[in-house]
Write an enzyme that holds these catalytic residues in place. Structure first.
Site, short mmCIF file in Angstrom:
data_model
loop_
_atom_site.label_atom_id
_atom_site.label_comp_id
_atom_site.label_asym_id
_atom_site.label_seq_id
_atom_site.Cartn_x
_atom_site.Cartn_y
_atom_site.Cartn_z
N ARG A 13 0.77 -1.17 0.18
CA ARG A 13 -0.07 -0.04 0.18
C ARG A 13 0.88 1.16 0.13
NH1 ARG A 13 -0.85 2.25 5.14
NH2 ARG A 13 0.46 1.17 6.67
N VAL A 62 7.84 -6.80 10.28
CA VAL A 62 9.03 -6.15 10.10
C VAL A 62 9.74 -5.93 11.46
CG1 VAL A 62 9.06 -5.06 7.99
CG2 VAL A 62 8.37 -3.68 9.92
N SER A 140 10.39 10.99 7.17
CA SER A 140 9.04 11.95 7.14
C SER A 140 9.74 13.00 7.46
CB SER A 140 8.02 11.57 7.95
OG SER A 140 7.18 12.56 8.00
N TYR A 153 5.55 9.33 16.37
CA TYR A 153 5.92 9.20 14.93
C TYR A 153 7.42 9.94 14.75
CZ TYR A 153 5.05 9.34 9.73
OH TYR A 153 5.07 9.29 8.26
N ALA A 155 9.71 10.57 16.93
CA ALA A 155 10.84 10.18 17.38
C ALA A 155 11.30 8.89 16.18
CB ALA A 155 10.53 9.92 18.56
#
Length: 245
Positions: A13, A62, A140, A153, A155
């Site tokens: 995705r 993962v 990001s 997120y 971190a």
């Protein structure tokens, strides 16, 4: 003749799926893993196979190092040595820090950061032995500029940057490159979950006044995998339409 073997985590995705398509288009045989969306993975595997790409789709979490090693081993048995790897698996669980439960912190760090570690550990040593290969990690802009409500997120994504810069220094003398792609607002199922008001406010902070597409990110990933990027390593390439934080 194949360009090599590309391995992509989170390939069913979003940005990962676009990377699978891009690298297949660039002539790679592709192996991708997915955690839950078996239908999407099977459809993508079938589509690419019908287009003539050698492709392997495998369910693998993962955060599980043994599962990732098995995925990489199976890829190399069935398709050949991995020449480029992309870590695109990621999740969000946005909550203000003051009210964030332990599980939301842990799950995001485990998937986003530990997941990069498990994949890179599995592919880096074989690449270093062969003295060739490239790794692209997906971070990001939140890992660079931060964002309210996303300490977990941010971190994880900032950690990816430090991890990849260090990997580039370790692996460079063995001919292996490692770089980071840091997307901004991209049209994916994760960004679709944003409240409309918050999304519109964010777009107003973007110079191009629009979200990016997964395909635009994937084109950058394809470039980094290619010989055209042969002197680029340890770099963070932001792709955000002019977002300034």
């Amino acid at each position: 003749m194949s360009a090599g073997v590309a391995l992509i985590s989170g390939g069913a995705r979003g940005i990962g799926r676009a990377c699978v398509r891009q690298l297949a288009q660039d002539g790679y045989d592709v192996s991708f893993c997915y955690r839950a969306d078996e239908r999407a993975a099977t459809e993508l595997e079938k589509e690419l196979g019908e287009e003539g790409t050698r492709v392997l789709a495998m369910r693998a979490d993962v955060t599980d190092g043994a599962a990732v090693r098995e995925w990489v081993s199976r890829t190399e048995r069935e398709l050949g040595p991995v020449t480029t790897a992309v870590t695109a698996a990621g999740i969000t669980a946005d909550t203000p820090l003051a009210t964030m439960p332990d599980d939301k912190w842990t799950s995001v760090l485990r998937t986003n950061l530990d997941g990069v570690f498990t994949v890179c550990r599995a592919v880096a040593f074989p690449m270093m032995k062969r003295r060739a290969g490239s790794i692209t990690t997906v971070s990001s802009v939140t890992g660079i500029y931060g964002n309210a409500g996303q300490t977990n997120y941010a971190a994880s994504k900032a950690g990816i940057i430090g991890f990849t810069k260090s990997l580039a220094r370790e692996a460079g003398r063995f001919g292996v490159r490692a770089n980071v792609v840091a997307p901004g607002l991209i049209d994916t199922d994760m960004s679709d979950a944003m409240p409309e008001k918050a999304r519109n406010h964010l777009i107003e902070s973007i110079a191009l006044r629009r979200a990016g597409s997964p395909e635009e990110v994937a084109e950058l990933v394809g470039f980094l995998a290619s010989e055209r990027a042969g002197y680029i390593t340890g770099s963070v390439l932001e792709i955000h339409g002019g977002y300034g934080g």
